[in-house]
Design a protein around this motif. Structure first.
Motif, PDB file in Angstrom:
ATOM      1  N   ARG A 158       0.851  -1.190   0.000  1.00  0.00           N
ATOM      2  CA  ARG A 158       0.000   0.000   0.000  1.00  0.00           C
ATOM      3  C   ARG A 158       0.888   1.243   0.000  1.00  0.00           C
ATOM      4  NH1 ARG A 158      -5.261   0.426   1.404  1.00  0.00           N
ATOM      5  NH2 ARG A 158      -5.234  -1.568   2.515  1.00  0.00           N
ATOM      6  N   PHE A 159       0.504   2.253  -0.759  1.00  0.00           N
ATOM      7  CA  PHE A 159       1.299   3.478  -0.798  1.00  0.00           C
ATOM      8  C   PHE A 159       0.468   4.639  -1.313  1.00  0.00           C
ATOM      9  CE2 PHE A 159       2.056   0.989  -4.666  1.00  0.00           C
ATOM     10  CZ  PHE A 159       1.722   1.885  -5.672  1.00  0.00           C
ATOM     11  N   GLY A 160       0.954   5.837  -1.058  1.00  0.00           N
ATOM     12  CA  GLY A 160       0.369   7.037  -1.637  1.00  0.00           C
ATOM     13  C   GLY A 160       1.025   7.301  -2.975  1.00  0.00           C
ATOM     14  N   TYR A 161       0.263   7.876  -3.920  1.00  0.00           N
ATOM     15  CA  TYR A 161       0.828   8.104  -5.253  1.00  0.00           C
ATOM     16  C   TYR A 161       0.383   9.455  -5.794  1.00  0.00           C
ATOM     17  CZ  TYR A 161       2.627   7.087  -9.897  1.00  0.00           C
ATOM     18  OH  TYR A 161       3.349   7.116 -11.067  1.00  0.00           O
ATOM     19  N   ARG A 162       1.346  10.145  -6.436  1.00  0.00           N
ATOM     20  CA  ARG A 162       1.062  11.430  -7.073  1.00  0.00           C
ATOM     21  C   ARG A 162       1.226  11.256  -8.579  1.00  0.00           C
ATOM     22  NH1 ARG A 162       4.733  14.793  -8.810  1.00  0.00           N
ATOM     23  NH2 ARG A 162       6.327  13.816  -7.488  1.00  0.00           N
ATOM     24  N   SER A 163       0.149  11.462  -9.329  1.00  0.00           N
ATOM     25  CA  SER A 163       0.188  11.286 -10.780  1.00  0.00           C
ATOM     26  C   SER A 163       0.883  12.472 -11.443  1.00  0.00           C
ATOM     27  CB  SER A 163      -1.228  11.132 -11.333  1.00  0.00           C
ATOM     28  OG  SER A 163      -1.979  12.299 -11.094  1.00  0.00           O
ATOM     29  N   GLY A 164       1.066  12.387 -12.756  1.00  0.00           N
ATOM     30  CA  GLY A 164       1.755  13.446 -13.486  1.00  0.00           C
ATOM     31  C   GLY A 164       1.082  14.803 -13.386  1.00  0.00           C
ATOM     32  N   ASP A 165      -0.249  14.834 -13.256  1.00  0.00           N
ATOM     33  CA  ASP A 165      -0.955  16.112 -13.153  1.00  0.00           C
ATOM     34  C   ASP A 165      -1.113  16.589 -11.714  1.00  0.00           C
ATOM     35  OD1 ASP A 165      -2.828  14.391 -12.122  1.00  0.00           O
ATOM     36  OD2 ASP A 165      -4.328  14.708 -13.684  1.00  0.00           O
ATOM     37  N   TYR A 186      10.729   2.237 -11.795  1.00  0.00           N
ATOM     38  CA  TYR A 186       9.290   2.030 -11.956  1.00  0.00           C
ATOM     39  C   TYR A 186       8.889   0.752 -11.220  1.00  0.00           C
ATOM     40  CZ  TYR A 186       9.234   5.473 -15.759  1.00  0.00           C
ATOM     41  OH  TYR A 186       9.345   6.623 -16.505  1.00  0.00           O
ATOM     42  N   LEU A 187       7.677   0.761 -10.692  1.00  0.00           N
ATOM     43  CA  LEU A 187       7.080  -0.434 -10.100  1.00  0.00           C
ATOM     44  C   LEU A 187       5.982  -0.931 -11.025  1.00  0.00           C
ATOM     45  CD1 LEU A 187       6.577  -2.413  -7.676  1.00  0.00           C
ATOM     46  CD2 LEU A 187       4.881  -0.730  -6.869  1.00  0.00           C
ATOM     47  N   VAL A 188       6.083  -2.189 -11.419  1.00  0.00           N
ATOM     48  CA  VAL A 188       5.012  -2.835 -12.178  1.00  0.00           C
ATOM     49  C   VAL A 188       4.203  -3.647 -11.176  1.00  0.00           C
ATOM     50  CG1 VAL A 188       4.447  -4.479 -14.004  1.00  0.00           C
ATOM     51  CG2 VAL A 188       6.400  -2.927 -14.277  1.00  0.00           C
ATOM     52  N   ALA A 189       2.906  -3.370 -11.090  1.00  0.00           N
ATOM     53  CA  ALA A 189       2.075  -4.006 -10.071  1.00  0.00           C
ATOM     54  C   ALA A 189       0.639  -4.128 -10.554  1.00  0.00           C
ATOM     55  CB  ALA A 189       2.121  -3.210  -8.763  1.00  0.00           C
ATOM     56  N   TYR A 190      -0.097  -5.026  -9.903  1.00  0.00           N
ATOM     57  CA  TYR A 190      -1.533  -5.163 -10.179  1.00  0.00           C
ATOM     58  C   TYR A 190      -2.285  -4.295  -9.180  1.00  0.00           C
ATOM     59  CZ  TYR A 190      -5.927  -7.300 -11.616  1.00  0.00           C
ATOM     60  OH  TYR A 190      -7.190  -7.510 -12.113  1.00  0.00           O
ATOM     61  N   ASP A 191      -3.031  -3.312  -9.686  1.00  0.00           N
ATOM     62  CA  ASP A 191      -3.792  -2.393  -8.847  1.00  0.00           C
ATOM     63  C   ASP A 191      -5.124  -3.053  -8.510  1.00  0.00           C
ATOM     64  OD1 ASP A 191      -5.432  -0.275  -7.862  1.00  0.00           O
ATOM     65  OD2 ASP A 191      -4.079   1.169  -8.807  1.00  0.00           O
ATOM     66  N   LEU A 192      -5.329  -3.387  -7.237  1.00  0.00           N
ATOM     67  CA  LEU A 192      -6.519  -4.140  -6.829  1.00  0.00           C
ATOM     68  C   LEU A 192      -7.794  -3.316  -6.954  1.00  0.00           C
ATOM     69  CD1 LEU A 192      -5.002  -5.964  -3.747  1.00  0.00           C
ATOM     70  CD2 LEU A 192      -5.694  -6.999  -5.906  1.00  0.00           C
ATOM     71  N   GLU A 193      -7.731  -2.031  -6.678  1.00  0.00           N
ATOM     72  CA  GLU A 193      -8.930  -1.203  -6.736  1.00  0.00           C
ATOM     73  C   GLU A 193      -9.337  -0.895  -8.179  1.00  0.00           C
ATOM     74  OE1 GLU A 193      -8.092   2.166  -4.328  1.00  0.00           O
ATOM     75  OE2 GLU A 193      -8.143   1.046  -2.444  1.00  0.00           O
ATOM     76  N   ARG A 194      -8.379  -0.855  -9.083  1.00  0.00           N
ATOM     77  CA  ARG A 194      -8.672  -0.598 -10.494  1.00  0.00           C
ATOM     78  C   ARG A 194      -8.756  -1.890 -11.299  1.00  0.00           C
ATOM     79  NH1 ARG A 194      -6.586   3.239  -7.885  1.00  0.00           N
ATOM     80  NH2 ARG A 194      -6.872   5.454  -8.399  1.00  0.00           N
ATOM     81  N   ASP A 195      -8.462  -2.998 -10.644  1.00  0.00           N
ATOM     82  CA  ASP A 195      -8.579  -4.331 -11.253  1.00  0.00           C
ATOM     83  C   ASP A 195      -7.830  -4.409 -12.579  1.00  0.00           C
ATOM     84  OD1 ASP A 195      -9.397  -6.971 -11.274  1.00  0.00           O
ATOM     85  OD2 ASP A 195     -11.251  -6.571 -12.351  1.00  0.00           O
ATOM     86  N   ASP A 196      -6.576  -3.922 -12.565  1.00  0.00           N
ATOM     87  CA  ASP A 196      -5.790  -3.948 -13.801  1.00  0.00           C
ATOM     88  C   ASP A 196      -4.320  -3.726 -13.446  1.00  0.00           C
ATOM     89  OD1 ASP A 196      -5.186  -4.173 -16.441  1.00  0.00           O
ATOM     90  OD2 ASP A 196      -6.038  -2.241 -17.055  1.00  0.00           O
ATOM     91  N   TRP A 197      -3.457  -4.063 -14.411  1.00  0.00           N
ATOM     92  CA  TRP A 197      -2.030  -3.835 -14.242  1.00  0.00           C
ATOM     93  C   TRP A 197      -1.714  -2.352 -14.409  1.00  0.00           C
ATOM     94  CZ3 TRP A 197       1.314  -7.453 -12.549  1.00  0.00           C
ATOM     95  CH2 TRP A 197       0.904  -8.788 -12.609  1.00  0.00           C
ATOM     96  N   ARG A 198      -0.742  -1.869 -13.642  1.00  0.00           N
ATOM     97  CA  ARG A 198      -0.329  -0.481 -13.711  1.00  0.00           C
ATOM     98  C   ARG A 198       1.192  -0.383 -13.545  1.00  0.00           C
ATOM     99  NH1 ARG A 198      -4.850   0.136 -15.199  1.00  0.00           N
ATOM    100  NH2 ARG A 198      -6.381   1.702 -14.551  1.00  0.00           N
ATOM    101  N   THR A 199       1.759   0.735 -14.042  1.00  0.00           N
ATOM    102  CA  THR A 199       3.148   1.077 -13.760  1.00  0.00           C
ATOM    103  C   THR A 199       3.165   2.355 -12.939  1.00  0.00           C
ATOM    104  OG1 THR A 199       3.359   2.323 -15.835  1.00  0.00           O
ATOM    105  CG2 THR A 199       4.016  -0.009 -15.864  1.00  0.00           C
ATOM    106  N   PHE A 200       4.062   2.428 -11.960  1.00  0.00           N
ATOM    107  CA  PHE A 200       4.150   3.576 -11.066  1.00  0.00           C
ATOM    108  C   PHE A 200       5.593   4.085 -11.033  1.00  0.00           C
ATOM    109  CE2 PHE A 200       0.845   0.743  -9.453  1.00  0.00           C
ATOM    110  CZ  PHE A 200      -0.248   1.597  -9.344  1.00  0.00           C
ATOM    111  N   ARG A 201       5.767   5.377 -11.214  1.00  0.00           N
ATOM    112  CA  ARG A 201       7.093   5.961 -11.028  1.00  0.00           C
ATOM    113  C   ARG A 201       7.405   5.986  -9.540  1.00  0.00           C
ATOM    114  NH1 ARG A 201       8.175  11.438 -14.368  1.00  0.00           N
ATOM    115  NH2 ARG A 201       9.317  11.814 -12.433  1.00  0.00           N
TER     116      ARG A 201
END
Length: 324
Positions: A158-165, A186-201
């Motif tokens: 679990r973590f806090g995230y700040r998007s590009g905008d 980058y972290l490649v992970a499965y986002d449980l709340e969005r039910d999809d794969w995501r990449t995070f800086r």
């Protein structure tokens, strides 16, 4: 089944150095031995000075914990501190060549460092200023080690995230891999709340924490975290195709380029062609091509040709400037 006791002990120690608790049954299955043999091997490691902690329960579990001193015949205090400081410095700046394997090594080392050595590492890190740090964002090494530990232990993160905008959110993920591009992590992970794969800086991640909840690893659509990241980044950013030729063998050019470039194509004796797609600025790409240190010609796009010419003229004027 591993019948060689020293080899089996090394394999057991390698498993225990992964920051997680290992059920006795799982260790026995991994090593191809009985649970009784696992218990005897654990006792042997303890006799050698490795602080292995056992938990009671139906299956029982083992984990390597920080002891009062470093285990014998591994590293002395000075070596342990030097390695930890070096790994923290490299990992924090995403230096090219310092990839996920180095972060895993840092996570293992810091897990077993005695408190007095952890304090020395932190003191040295705080008192050190780096002359150069690459052109990527700085990252707290603790962030990387937390992520590496959850990846190794198949533990939700679990973590806090700040998007590009600038939008901030909280994420609950099943971490898969850390990927270094040489300038960023980058972290490649499965986002449980969005039910999809995501990449995070990773430089946009705040307060990462392991939840303690285990998960069964999912299959990544592309099979490779690096390939998934490449597609994800190119999908989100505007890219352009480029082409350049070098007056040097393909092997030499490839060795001087970051690993995320496509392999150069040999054109004949002493020549090769480099093609690819980039989302970085043309200024950065022009400089990166020049850093190969060989004669080269840019063929496309027009913006890259123009910027390379301008940079060449700028550097030429700088070299001809009168000495004070």
């Amino acid at each position: 089944m591993t019948t060689d006791t020293p080899a089996r002990l090394l394999q057991l120690l390698s498993l225990l150095q992964t920051p997680r608790e290992w059920p006795g049954g799982e260790l026995a299955e991994r090593l191809g031995v009985s649970r009784r043999t696992v218990r005897r091997d654990i006792d042997r490691l303890r006799e050698l000075g490795y602080p292995v902690q056992a938990t009671k329960g139906a299956d029982g579990g083992y984990r390597l914990v920080a002891g009062k001193a470093m285990p014998p015949l591994v590293l002395d205090d000075e070596e342990a501190v030097a390695i930890a400081v070096g790994l923290r410095a490299g990992a924090g700046h995403a230096v090219e060549g310092v990839d996920e394997a180095s972060v895993r090594a840092l996570a293992k080392l810091e897990q077993v460092l005695p408190a007095r050595l952890r304090h020395r590492v932190a003191t040295l890190q705080a008192a050190t200023t780096h002359l150069t740090s690459g052109d990527g964002a700085s990252i707290a090494p603790e962030t990387l080690t937390v992520m590496a530990s959850t990846i190794a232990g198949h533990e939700r993160l679990r973590f806090g995230y700040r998007s590009g905008d600038g939008t901030r959110s909280r994420r609950l993920t099943e971490p898969y891999r850390l990927v270094s591009t040489g300038r960023r992590w980058y972290l490649v992970a499965y986002d449980l709340e969005r039910d999809d794969w995501r990449t995070f800086r990773v430089d946009r991640v705040a307060e990462p924490s392991a939840t303690g909840a285990r998960f069964a690893p999912r299959e990544l659509p592309t099979g490779s975290a690096a390939e998934y990241l490449r597609r994800s980044v190119y999908r989100r950013q505007e890219t352009y195709e480029f082409e350049a030729t070098f007056a040097a063998p393909a092997e030499l050019v490839a060795a001087r380029l970051p690993h995320w470039f496509e392999p150069p194509e040999p054109l004949g004796e002493g020549e090769c062609r480099l093609r690819g797609a980039a989302s970085d600025s043309v200024e950065w790409l022009a400089v990166r091509l020049a850093m190969v240190g060989c004669e080269f010609t840019v063929h496309r796009p027009e913006q890259l040709i123009t910027r390379t010419r301008e940079l060449g003229e700028l550097l030429g004027r700088a070299a001809q400037a009168p000495q004070p």
